[in-house]
Design an enzyme around this catalytic site. Structure first.
Site, mmCIF file in Angstrom:
data_model
loop_
_atom_site.group_PDB
_atom_site.id
_atom_site.type_symbol
_atom_site.label_atom_id
_atom_site.label_comp_id
_atom_site.label_asym_id
_atom_site.label_seq_id
_atom_site.Cartn_x
_atom_site.Cartn_y
_atom_site.Cartn_z
ATOM 1 N N LYS A 137 -2.555 7.857 -12.431
ATOM 2 C CA LYS A 137 -2.773 6.430 -12.496
ATOM 3 C C LYS A 137 -3.610 6.307 -13.759
ATOM 4 O O LYS A 137 -3.249 5.208 -14.858
ATOM 5 C CB LYS A 137 -3.325 5.796 -11.424
ATOM 6 C CG LYS A 137 -2.575 5.528 -10.242
ATOM 7 C CD LYS A 137 -3.057 5.249 -8.847
ATOM 8 C CE LYS A 137 -1.883 5.449 -7.830
ATOM 9 N NZ LYS A 137 -2.245 5.300 -6.703
ATOM 10 N N GLN A 165 -7.349 4.143 -3.507
ATOM 11 C CA GLN A 165 -6.554 5.241 -3.210
ATOM 12 C C GLN A 165 -6.619 5.403 -1.521
ATOM 13 O O GLN A 165 -7.556 5.859 -0.960
ATOM 14 C CB GLN A 165 -6.878 6.288 -3.891
ATOM 15 C CG GLN A 165 -5.826 7.627 -3.697
ATOM 16 C CD GLN A 165 -4.382 7.108 -4.399
ATOM 17 O OE1 GLN A 165 -4.382 6.353 -5.258
ATOM 18 N NE2 GLN A 165 -3.461 7.727 -3.789
ATOM 19 N N ASP A 215 -1.863 -3.163 -5.389
ATOM 20 C CA ASP A 215 -0.793 -2.593 -4.637
ATOM 21 C C ASP A 215 -0.076 -3.647 -3.876
ATOM 22 O O ASP A 215 0.916 -3.049 -3.182
ATOM 23 C CB ASP A 215 -1.997 -1.771 -3.661
ATOM 24 C CG ASP A 215 -2.148 -0.278 -3.950
ATOM 25 O OD1 ASP A 215 -1.043 0.341 -4.672
ATOM 26 O OD2 ASP A 215 -2.978 0.465 -3.606
HETATM 27 N N1 GUN Z 1 -1.482 6.535 -1.435
HETATM 28 C C1 GUN Z 1 -0.280 7.115 -1.481
HETATM 29 N N2 GUN Z 1 0.400 6.089 -2.355
HETATM 30 C C2 GUN Z 1 -0.390 5.198 -2.590
HETATM 31 C C3 GUN Z 1 -0.477 4.035 -3.198
HETATM 32 O O1 GUN Z 1 0.782 3.534 -3.591
HETATM 33 N N3 GUN Z 1 -1.388 3.258 -3.390
HETATM 34 C C4 GUN Z 1 -2.488 3.580 -2.785
HETATM 35 N N4 GUN Z 1 -3.569 2.607 -3.008
HETATM 36 N N5 GUN Z 1 -2.773 4.532 -2.063
HETATM 37 C C5 GUN Z 1 -1.673 5.375 -1.962
#
Ligand code: GUN
Length: 281
Positions: free
Chosen positions: A52, A96, A119
């Site tokens: 990211k 996350q 998200d």
């Molecule tokens: N963990 C696995 N995929 C994701 C996601 O798309 N967003 C977040 N915040 N955590 C994750």
């Protein structure tokens, strides 16, 4: 033989477009900034957060990574989120997942300002997906729709089957395919005669989390098969789909890695850009 949907290449296209838009906002004095909070030291989460950050660097989005120890309490994490919610220069906030077991994830998500919830996990943003009055779409399903569009695959009038009913992928995926005028079925662990249902699919999305789950006999010849799975087998990352066998039957297929994953991160950049644009108006 199926055509491979190259998520990495399509993702690079999308990121180049976002980079232009971020630069155009910068010309107007508007900065785009994403805060990513990671708690603990889950190795997979660390890789995702690194990806990211890399995508932010590629698109010109400022990023702030807040790494907190595994012993962090729910109250401490909420206090960090309150701080990020109140900082005007932060447009997007992402926590996350998964979080350590002693922290209630739902409670944490509910503490992110919906306008910064890039998200699209909070109840308000999930509800908006249903009505179509959304600001952000959840990144993985939105990335899949973008992959379909950019590969010339229309869902309109097609049989679309989603395997998996998670709040993050399966359920929103089904709704987005419905918005695309597909005829949508959601399958899950209690579905009877699964392969009979999946064999009807013109577009088959698997979000199960089990390596080798989708076999060639479950796929209609010529179907588009989208693999959301990220599974580790003997140190190798594989999807849910038996790639070699299914490639011989399907019309289109996404590889793992290099399919849905990079698009998920690109859609996160898109949502952060959107949040910054909305906040500036
Ligand atoms: N963990 C696995 N995929 C994701 C996601 O798309 N967003 C977040 N915040 N955590 C994750």
């Amino acid at each position: 033989m199926a055509r491979i949907i190259d998520g990495k290449a399509i993702s690079a296209e999308v990121r180049a477009e976002i980079k232009k838009d971020v630069a155009a906002l910068a010309e107007k004095g508007i900065k785009v900034r994403l805060a990513v909070v990671i708690v603990g030291d889950d190795p997979a989460s660390q890789i995702y957060v690194r990806n990211k950050k890399k995508a932010c660097d590629e698109t010109g989005i400022d990023s702030e990574i807040i790494a907190m120890p595994a012993e962090t309490t729910e109250e401490e994490l909420i206090s960090v989120l309150d701080g990020l919610n109140s900082r005007r220069e932060i447009n997007g906030i992402l926590v996350q997942l998964p979080l350590p077991k002693h922290i209630n994830e739902k409670n944490i998500i509910a503490h992110i300002d919906p306008k910064k919830d890039v998200d699209a996990f909070c109840d308000e943003n999930v509800g908006r997906i249903m009505t179509g009055k959304f600001s952000f779409l959840p990144c993985t399903p939105a990335g899949i729709i973008e992959l379909l569009h950019r590969s010339g695959i229309s869902a309109e009038g097609k049989e679309c089957v989603v395997i998996g009913r998670s709040n993050i992928v399966g359920k929103p995926m089904a709704i987005l395919l419905l918005h695309e005028n597909g005829t949508v079925t959601i399958c899950h662990s209690k579905t009877k005669n699964l392969s009979e249902v999946t064999r009807r699919a013109d577009i088959l999305v698997s979000a199960v989390g089990k390596a080798g789950f989708v076999t060639a006999d479950m796929v209609k010849p010529g179907a588009a098969v989208i693999d959301v799975g990220i599974n580790r087998v003997d140190g190798k990352v594989v999807g849910d789909v038996d790639f070699d066998a299914v490639s011989a039957v399907a019309g289109f297929i996404t590889p793992v890695p290099g399919g849905v994953g990079p698009m998920t991160v690109s859609m996160l950049m898109e949502n952060t850009l959107e949040a910054a644009w909305k906040a500036s108006r």
